[in-house]
Design a protein around this motif. Sequence first.
Motif, PDB file in Angstrom:
ATOM      1  N   SER A   3      -5.428   3.963  -3.383  1.00  0.00           N
ATOM      2  CA  SER A   3      -5.802   3.093  -2.265  1.00  0.00           C
ATOM      3  C   SER A   3      -7.275   3.271  -1.983  1.00  0.00           C
ATOM      4  CB  SER A   3      -4.977   3.431  -1.015  1.00  0.00           C
ATOM      5  OG  SER A   3      -5.189   4.776  -0.626  1.00  0.00           O
ATOM      6  N   GLY A   4      -7.904   2.205  -1.500  1.00  0.00           N
ATOM      7  CA  GLY A   4      -9.325   2.268  -1.206  1.00  0.00           C
ATOM      8  C   GLY A   4      -9.866   0.904  -0.861  1.00  0.00           C
ATOM      9  N   GLN A   5     -11.154   0.673  -1.176  1.00  0.00           N
ATOM     10  CA  GLN A   5     -11.803  -0.601  -0.884  1.00  0.00           C
ATOM     11  C   GLN A   5     -12.645  -1.003  -2.086  1.00  0.00           C
ATOM     12  OE1 GLN A   5     -12.951   2.121   1.376  1.00  0.00           O
ATOM     13  NE2 GLN A   5     -10.894   1.972   2.227  1.00  0.00           N
ATOM     14  N   VAL A  11     -15.789  -6.829   1.636  1.00  0.00           N
ATOM     15  CA  VAL A  11     -15.170  -5.520   1.492  1.00  0.00           C
ATOM     16  C   VAL A  11     -13.656  -5.697   1.627  1.00  0.00           C
ATOM     17  CG1 VAL A  11     -14.969  -3.198   2.435  1.00  0.00           C
ATOM     18  CG2 VAL A  11     -17.204  -4.329   2.348  1.00  0.00           C
ATOM     19  N   THR A  12     -12.926  -5.326   0.585  1.00  0.00           N
ATOM     20  CA  THR A  12     -11.509  -5.653   0.485  1.00  0.00           C
ATOM     21  C   THR A  12     -10.669  -4.402   0.263  1.00  0.00           C
ATOM     22  OG1 THR A  12     -12.168  -7.751  -0.562  1.00  0.00           O
ATOM     23  CG2 THR A  12      -9.851  -7.102  -0.728  1.00  0.00           C
ATOM     24  N   PRO A  13      -9.797  -4.045   1.206  1.00  0.00           N
ATOM     25  CA  PRO A  13      -8.888  -2.911   0.985  1.00  0.00           C
ATOM     26  C   PRO A  13      -7.881  -3.232  -0.122  1.00  0.00           C
ATOM     27  CG  PRO A  13      -9.045  -3.471   3.328  1.00  0.00           C
ATOM     28  CD  PRO A  13      -9.673  -4.592   2.566  1.00  0.00           C
ATOM     29  N   PHE A  14      -7.508  -2.202  -0.887  1.00  0.00           N
ATOM     30  CA  PHE A  14      -6.505  -2.396  -1.925  1.00  0.00           C
ATOM     31  C   PHE A  14      -5.533  -1.219  -1.933  1.00  0.00           C
ATOM     32  CE2 PHE A  14      -9.759   0.070  -4.128  1.00  0.00           C
ATOM     33  CZ  PHE A  14      -9.003   1.025  -4.810  1.00  0.00           C
ATOM     34  N   HIS A  15      -4.361  -1.493  -2.473  1.00  0.00           N
ATOM     35  CA  HIS A  15      -3.367  -0.442  -2.672  1.00  0.00           C
ATOM     36  C   HIS A  15      -2.598  -0.768  -3.939  1.00  0.00           C
ATOM     37  CE1 HIS A  15       0.568   1.614  -2.270  1.00  0.00           C
ATOM     38  NE2 HIS A  15      -0.185   2.589  -1.798  1.00  0.00           N
ATOM     39  N   ALA A  16      -2.365   0.247  -4.779  1.00  0.00           N
ATOM     40  CA  ALA A  16      -1.636   0.042  -6.026  1.00  0.00           C
ATOM     41  C   ALA A  16      -0.634   1.167  -6.217  1.00  0.00           C
ATOM     42  CB  ALA A  16      -2.606  -0.004  -7.210  1.00  0.00           C
ATOM     43  N   MET A  17       0.545   0.812  -6.715  1.00  0.00           N
ATOM     44  CA  MET A  17       1.582   1.790  -7.016  1.00  0.00           C
ATOM     45  C   MET A  17       2.259   1.377  -8.320  1.00  0.00           C
ATOM     46  SD  MET A  17       4.995   2.569  -7.134  1.00  0.00           S
ATOM     47  CE  MET A  17       5.783   1.249  -6.202  1.00  0.00           C
ATOM     48  N   LEU A  18       2.377   2.342  -9.242  1.00  0.00           N
ATOM     49  CA  LEU A  18       2.947   2.061 -10.553  1.00  0.00           C
ATOM     50  C   LEU A  18       3.815   3.242 -10.962  1.00  0.00           C
ATOM     51  CD1 LEU A  18       2.574  -0.145 -12.855  1.00  0.00           C
ATOM     52  CD2 LEU A  18       1.042   1.511 -13.920  1.00  0.00           C
ATOM     53  N   VAL A  19       4.992   2.964 -11.507  1.00  0.00           N
ATOM     54  CA  VAL A  19       5.881   4.008 -12.017  1.00  0.00           C
ATOM     55  C   VAL A  19       6.070   3.776 -13.516  1.00  0.00           C
ATOM     56  CG1 VAL A  19       8.171   5.039 -11.924  1.00  0.00           C
ATOM     57  CG2 VAL A  19       7.057   4.269  -9.809  1.00  0.00           C
ATOM     58  N   TYR A  20       5.725   4.801 -14.297  1.00  0.00           N
ATOM     59  CA  TYR A  20       5.827   4.748 -15.754  1.00  0.00           C
ATOM     60  C   TYR A  20       6.979   5.668 -16.160  1.00  0.00           C
ATOM     61  CZ  TYR A  20       4.120   5.017 -20.631  1.00  0.00           C
ATOM     62  OH  TYR A  20       3.998   4.958 -22.000  1.00  0.00           O
ATOM     63  N   GLY A  21       8.122   5.089 -16.480  1.00  0.00           N
ATOM     64  CA  GLY A  21       9.325   5.870 -16.759  1.00  0.00           C
ATOM     65  C   GLY A  21       9.326   6.467 -18.150  1.00  0.00           C
ATOM     66  N   ARG A  64       3.216  -2.600  -8.218  1.00  0.00           N
ATOM     67  CA  ARG A  64       2.710  -3.666  -7.351  1.00  0.00           C
ATOM     68  C   ARG A  64       1.315  -3.270  -6.867  1.00  0.00           C
ATOM     69  NH1 ARG A  64       3.300  -5.095  -1.706  1.00  0.00           N
ATOM     70  NH2 ARG A  64       3.753  -7.333  -1.436  1.00  0.00           N
ATOM     71  N   ALA A  65       0.441  -4.249  -6.753  1.00  0.00           N
ATOM     72  CA  ALA A  65      -0.901  -4.006  -6.231  1.00  0.00           C
ATOM     73  C   ALA A  65      -1.265  -5.122  -5.268  1.00  0.00           C
ATOM     74  CB  ALA A  65      -1.926  -3.937  -7.365  1.00  0.00           C
ATOM     75  N   THR A  66      -1.984  -4.781  -4.208  1.00  0.00           N
ATOM     76  CA  THR A  66      -2.391  -5.774  -3.206  1.00  0.00           C
ATOM     77  C   THR A  66      -3.881  -5.655  -2.921  1.00  0.00           C
ATOM     78  OG1 THR A  66      -1.866  -4.277  -1.367  1.00  0.00           O
ATOM     79  CG2 THR A  66      -0.125  -5.770  -2.109  1.00  0.00           C
ATOM     80  N   LEU A  67      -4.495  -6.793  -2.687  1.00  0.00           N
ATOM     81  CA  LEU A  67      -5.886  -6.882  -2.232  1.00  0.00           C
ATOM     82  C   LEU A  67      -5.875  -7.680  -0.942  1.00  0.00           C
ATOM     83  CD1 LEU A  67      -7.545  -7.751  -5.636  1.00  0.00           C
ATOM     84  CD2 LEU A  67      -8.143  -5.765  -4.275  1.00  0.00           C
ATOM     85  N   ALA A  68      -6.325  -7.077   0.157  1.00  0.00           N
ATOM     86  CA  ALA A  68      -6.249  -7.714   1.475  1.00  0.00           C
ATOM     87  C   ALA A  68      -7.610  -8.283   1.863  1.00  0.00           C
ATOM     88  CB  ALA A  68      -5.774  -6.708   2.518  1.00  0.00           C
ATOM     89  N   LEU A  95      -3.773 -10.959  -1.770  1.00  0.00           N
ATOM     90  CA  LEU A  95      -3.472 -11.253  -3.166  1.00  0.00           C
ATOM     91  C   LEU A  95      -2.539 -10.160  -3.682  1.00  0.00           C
ATOM     92  CD1 LEU A  95      -4.083 -12.988  -5.701  1.00  0.00           C
ATOM     93  CD2 LEU A  95      -5.960 -11.404  -6.193  1.00  0.00           C
ATOM     94  N   VAL A  96      -1.411 -10.574  -4.249  1.00  0.00           N
ATOM     95  CA  VAL A  96      -0.380  -9.626  -4.682  1.00  0.00           C
ATOM     96  C   VAL A  96      -0.169  -9.753  -6.186  1.00  0.00           C
ATOM     97  CG1 VAL A  96       2.006  -8.858  -4.402  1.00  0.00           C
ATOM     98  CG2 VAL A  96       0.753  -9.801  -2.438  1.00  0.00           C
ATOM     99  N   PHE A  97      -0.283  -8.616  -6.898  1.00  0.00           N
ATOM    100  CA  PHE A  97       0.031  -8.552  -8.322  1.00  0.00           C
ATOM    101  C   PHE A  97       1.305  -7.738  -8.512  1.00  0.00           C
ATOM    102  CE2 PHE A  97      -4.582  -8.873  -8.122  1.00  0.00           C
ATOM    103  CZ  PHE A  97      -4.853  -9.886  -9.027  1.00  0.00           C
ATOM    104  N   GLY A  98       2.132  -8.157  -9.435  1.00  0.00           N
ATOM    105  CA  GLY A  98       3.327  -7.395  -9.769  1.00  0.00           C
ATOM    106  C   GLY A  98       3.439  -7.222 -11.270  1.00  0.00           C
ATOM    107  N   VAL A  99       4.062  -6.134 -11.711  1.00  0.00           N
ATOM    108  CA  VAL A  99       4.277  -5.915 -13.135  1.00  0.00           C
ATOM    109  C   VAL A  99       5.694  -5.394 -13.340  1.00  0.00           C
ATOM    110  CG1 VAL A  99       3.279  -3.590 -13.001  1.00  0.00           C
ATOM    111  CG2 VAL A  99       3.465  -4.727 -15.214  1.00  0.00           C
ATOM    112  N   ASP A 100       6.365  -5.941 -14.337  1.00  0.00           N
ATOM    113  CA  ASP A 100       7.695  -5.494 -14.729  1.00  0.00           C
ATOM    114  C   ASP A 100       7.717  -5.574 -16.252  1.00  0.00           C
ATOM    115  OD1 ASP A 100      10.320  -4.887 -15.147  1.00  0.00           O
ATOM    116  OD2 ASP A 100      11.131  -6.478 -13.888  1.00  0.00           O
ATOM    117  N   ALA A 101       7.447  -4.435 -16.884  1.00  0.00           N
ATOM    118  CA  ALA A 101       7.241  -4.439 -18.328  1.00  0.00           C
ATOM    119  C   ALA A 101       7.937  -3.247 -18.970  1.00  0.00           C
ATOM    120  CB  ALA A 101       5.742  -4.411 -18.647  1.00  0.00           C
ATOM    121  N   ARG A 102       7.987  -3.280 -20.280  1.00  0.00           N
ATOM    122  CA  ARG A 102       8.503  -2.158 -21.048  1.00  0.00           C
ATOM    123  C   ARG A 102       7.550  -1.930 -22.219  1.00  0.00           C
ATOM    124  NH1 ARG A 102      13.073   0.634 -21.252  1.00  0.00           N
ATOM    125  NH2 ARG A 102      14.012  -0.773 -19.717  1.00  0.00           N
TER     126      ARG A 102
END
Length: 626
Positions: A206-208, A214-224, A232-236, A245-252
Amino acid sequence: MTLARRPRGSRRAALLLAVAALVPIGLVVATHVLAPRFVARTVRAMALGRGLTASWRTLRFHAPASVAFTGLAFTRAAADTALEIDSLGVDVDFGSLMSMRPRPSRIVGSGVVVAPRSSVAAGADTAAGATGGVRGRLKPDQLPRIREAARRVAQLICLPPDRFPAFTLADVTLRPEAGAEDEGETIHVDRIQLTPGPAGTRFEASGQTKLEQVTPFHAMLVYGRDGAVRGRATLAFGDGIRDTLVFGVDARVERKASPVRLRVAPGSRITVGEIPFALTGAVGTLGPSLALALDSRDIRAESIHRSVPPALLGPLADVHVRGWFDYALVFNADLARPDSLTFNADVTSHGLALDPATTTLRLTALDRPFVASIHLPHDRIVTRAMDPSNPHFRTLDRIDSTLVRALLTNEDGGFYRHRGFNTEAVKQAFAENLHAGSFRRGAGTITMQLARNLYLGHARMLSRKAQEVVLAWVLEHLTGVSKQRLLELYLNIIEWGPGVHGADEATEYYFGHDAGSVRVAEALFLATVVPAPTRWRSRFDRSGVLRPYARAQMHFIGRAMVARGWLAAEDLPPADELHVDLRGPARDAVFPAETLGPPRGTLGPPGGTLGPPGGTATETRARRRR
């Protein structure tokens, strides 16, 4: 007298006591002397292997295998700092020490500053365009260094999730590139954390960042451990849902051991807001190489406006279309063969058309007289009328064809072949920038430059570049404005010097005559000025003679024109014979009025002056060759 012999058991006990007494001393020596020296040598050797010098204020070693630094810094040979860390603690896996291949198990740091390598902005010493350019001062090929750095990154990406150490970094700053005209994107990370676990590895940050603001962001990713990657990641850009702005990932992902390679399996996808993209790709350490493919169908304007915040859309927020489209992007790069880049970005239209009732951005009226608001660097705007009320406005047929062709050659040789975006220019720029090790050449087309000047400005931001690409596509596909008119507008608004806009103002400013008749050397000179109009004076020495690098750039463009059949070979003199006469107001910038300079008309080759256009056909041809 006979001394009694000490029992053997007593001697052993005494020896063990002596050894036991020495162990603490040995541990102290190892902990406070030998281990720090070993760590210091190891860190300096690792840095040296990457062309860096390591230094620090303090280094402490804590048994059994922990290291703590304060004031750690890595500097390049040019003495500029690549990385600074206020405090860093590293725990080394004890088992890896036994195998003599130390591996960190935990990293904790704070006050991290990452600074990219300085580079020269495009245009500083090169006339770089969409399809042609000249390298000014030759520098060593940087491709081997780039390849090695990319190989390390690829190796890191291809690691299994259980191979990553746990780490926590706080207060991380990524500085913008030194020497850039604009501040560009800056990123500050409040906290970045990687946490291995039984099911996989969790990444969170998380940061800017600075985009349009100046845009705050937060990202969370789980690599199994099973290769699943979800996050998921967001830019506010504001406080509301529409401003995020919302990004999502669902991959293998699947890994291959030899050669080391990570592959994104079919069925993977990413989302931008509510817009889904099918995702495939691969990263390989051999090369190294990167492959990426994105595909999305049935994209509608309403989905874009709901998915992308207005602050990021910029002027595109005022553009509305009917119909829908499909989008496909393919990118394949192997750094072992940078010239073999594959890049395609295709838009398939399904009845796309501008909606005149809701589109408020001036797009469809460009083929009629209007007053252009020209966006300049540093948020400056000037206006010019695109009609005869402006005494310097020139229709395309009233601008010397040699000047038009020189501009096309240097800025966008494929102008009449592409439809706003030139993928071939992207491939060429990719290879040249890799060899230079910095941004030396862009892939902007004339249509993109026109969009930048009319609607966007010159801030170097990824969001602006994306807006530029989209607006260029819209101009070429949806407005009905002809290629000739787009080129005509471009030639009447682009900046050619301080307060100088358009071809006629330029020829008047530099040479004191109309744009309808321009000599070859003058056309080549003006073509080299466009990429960096504020630095035109650096092309002349104190006596008003073109510097060798400026003549070399001009001659390069001239040779490209000859190769295209746009200039007769006999009309291009050798590079060392290329001269121009500054007869307009520009002359006073080279020779200020308070100094004694050569009289007007004497700048140029020895043995005579160049008079104004006109005279007989033979005289005109002789002048144009010069």
